[in-house]
Design an enzyme around this catalytic site. Structure first.
Site, mmCIF file in Angstrom:
data_model
loop_
_atom_site.group_PDB
_atom_site.id
_atom_site.type_symbol
_atom_site.label_atom_id
_atom_site.label_comp_id
_atom_site.label_asym_id
_atom_site.label_seq_id
_atom_site.Cartn_x
_atom_site.Cartn_y
_atom_site.Cartn_z
ATOM 1 N N CYS A 61 -7.672 -41.317 -0.258
ATOM 2 C CA CYS A 61 -8.628 -42.546 -0.163
ATOM 3 C C CYS A 61 -8.115 -43.619 1.030
ATOM 4 O O CYS A 61 -9.545 -43.532 1.723
ATOM 5 C CB CYS A 61 -8.538 -43.334 -1.460
ATOM 6 N N HIS A 117 -9.956 -51.190 -0.866
ATOM 7 C CA HIS A 117 -8.311 -50.526 -0.678
ATOM 8 C C HIS A 117 -8.074 -50.376 0.599
ATOM 9 O O HIS A 117 -7.156 -48.945 0.975
ATOM 10 C CB HIS A 117 -8.840 -48.853 -1.581
#
Length: 545
Positions: A61, A117
């Site tokens: 990710c 993130h």
């Protein structure tokens, strides 16, 4: 900022909506051929637009989102490797200009709902100081679907924030996260000032596993069992429920654009950040069939991601594209679609593919090669040139999983359900093209990957393998010894990028950033003028290069 419409009349720059699923497997959307999990809204978006059947991402990710936001390979910023942890003091270097900042410069309002993130140790690394006007979402890799908490590094904390400019509040609620993201997106769309184009990024939690005791958290168990009870594996059924709720969200967002009279001048992108994690760390029971490997690896199951694009501005739509496309391409592609000047974009690895998406029939790819990743810590790397892919992968997730997602006991794929979905109805209301069941089944067949060899898979553990990825999409037959010149060409390609690689900036978790210091909430904890050693190193490299 104005661009020309396909009919030659001036119109405002298009609204852009990017929907990013988390850890969604290749086989977990029904337009790729599986009957197990129905995704009629995502399918309708794909069939009315362009299915990107060779869309490559990073294997995990944080690197994938870095590539999307910067248009650059993560190795240039040390953002390759293991994803960002809570209270880890690092992020995308501030020298990098991100996609929303470029779009804001050409007149867009910009909003992020969901996952970030890519750094938050100081406020300068947060979304609203990196190009987004507003942010509603979470900083870390994942949270629980209902209580929006993360337990990591033996620390427990809340992680759901609302930021407008520098006004930061904590969102305390118990809403199912997929619905929360959807409702926030709908509110942004309905209240948007039509005088300016909109950039809206929905970064979903689905279909990532959470750290709740039950793992995958479904919104409604009664509905799950009533509609998906034919899936006998309870973990797979929970995963399917999370995906169908995501699919419903896609339909609701597209319908909201229609209601706001924005759909007729919008670009909608749907993609997954990487493949599913069938087993192991953070397993969600997703499926990448028939592709080999899982998230964290460099095999196709991790890096060949689900993706499609829909827009009324695309002249030649309802097709399956086999053009090579990399996640770094979205920055120049969307900036071009927004009417931006390509000269504004410096030192990108991404390629502007808007003209190809908009009007070109499927021919030779304008992109000839992709660096899939280099992980200097794991001594792994992969790249693709033409039909050949070189893989050196030391992960434990390079196995093949022979799970087709098709079973005679499952409901057969129903094109009528696609045509009656919220997404299809919204698109039909503004389209002159009439999608029908025959076209749906034709496109579905074209988008389904079929492999010839399911019995003998080359062992690539602790060695380098070469595959003809077009003839052998499931990476069964190693050609390294048969075609040494192609292997050497790919090795040289990778070595070239090693010369510009910045070592991974992973840093030890900082106890000063633990939630216990901030009323049990994950928050930025360092002063705005803080500069890490890796950031200073990056700055020096930029100056001397």
């Amino acid at each position: 900022m104005y661009i020309g419409s396909k009919h030659g009349d001036p119109m405002q720059s298009p609204n852009i909506v990017v929907i990013i699923a988390d850890d969604l497997g290749w086989n977990d959307v029904s337009f790729h051929g599986a009957d197990e999990i129905p995704t009629p809204n995502i399918d309708a978006l794909a069939y009315n637009g362009v299915i990107l059947n060779r869309h490559y991402v990073l294997p995990i990710c944080t690197p994938s989102r870095t590539a999307f936001l910067t248009g650059r390979y993560p190795i240039r910023a040390g953002m390759q490797g293991f994803p960002l942890r809570g209270a880890e003091p690092r992020g995308i270097p501030l020298n990098d200009i991100l996609l929303p900042e470029y779009l804001r410069r050409v007149g867009y309002t910009t909003h992020l709902v969901g996952k970030w993130h890519v750094g938050y140790h100081t406020r300068n690394y947060g979304p609203t100081r990196r190009g987004f006007d507003t942010f509603v979402g979470y900083y870390n890799g994942y949270i629980q679907y209902f209580n929006h908490t993360l337990y990591e590094s033996k620390q427990f904390g809340y992680d759901l924030h609302r930021i407008v400019g520098d006004n930061h509040t904590i969102e305390y609620n118990y809403k199912y996260m997929t619905d929360f993201i959807t409702n926030e997106a709908k509110n942004i769309i309905s209240s948007h000032n039509p005088a300016k184009p909109l950039y809206l990024q929905l970064a979903h939690l689905a279909a990532h596993v959470s750290d709740a005791e039950e793992g995958m958290e479904v919104r409604n168990w009664g509905k799950t069992n009533a509609t998906l009870g034919y899936i006998k594996d309870i973990n797979r059924r929970k995963y399917a429920s999370v995906v169908t709720t995501l699919d419903e969200s896609v339909g609701r967002v597209i319908d909201a654009l229609r209601r706001a009279d924005m759909l007729k001048n919008s670009i909608i992108v749907f993609m997954s950040d990487n493949g599913a994690q069938t087993e192991g760390i953070l397993q969600n029971y997703g499926s990448n069939y028939p592709l080999r490997g899982l998230k964290f690896s460099l095999f196709e199951g991790a890096v060949r991601g689900v993706a499609c694009i829909y827009s009324p501005l695309i002249e030649y739509s309802s097709r399956v594209s086999s053009q090579l496309f990399h996640i770094t391409d979205w920055l120049p592609t969307l900036y071009s679609a927004a009417g931006g000047n390509p000269n504004d974009l410096k030192q990108l690895d991404g390629i502007d593919q808007w003209s190809v998406l908009q009007s070109a029939r499927d021919g030779k790819s304008i992109r000839k090669s992709i660096l899939l990743n280099i992980d200097e810590k794991e001594n792994s790397a992969a790249a693709l040139i033409g039909h050949y892919k070189l893989v050196k992968d030391n992960s434990e997730y390079q196995k093949y999983y022979n799970y087709s997602g098709n079973n005679p006991l499952y409901p057969k794929y129903n094109a009528t359900n696609v045509l009656s979905s919220s997404a299809a109805s919204a698109i039909a209301s503004i389209s002159t093209f009439v999608l029908n069941a025959n076209k749906i089944m034709q496109l579905r067949k074209e988008a389904t990957v079929v492999c010839k060899n399911f019995t003998n898979f080359s062992n690539c553990k602790n060695r380098t393998c070469l595959f003809n990825i077009y003839e052998d999409p499931c990476e069964t037959t190693d050609l390294f010894m048969k075609y040494p010149e192609d292997a050497e060409r790919l090795n040289m390609f990778i070595d070239h990028y090693k010369s510009v690689l910045m070592n991974q900036t992973n840093a030890p978790v900082d106890p000063a950033g633990f939630p216990r210091n901030f009323n049990d909430t994950w928050m930025p904890w360092l002063p705005d003028d803080y500069q890490s050693i890796s950031e200073m190193h990056f700055t020096m490299n930029e100056v001397t290069s």
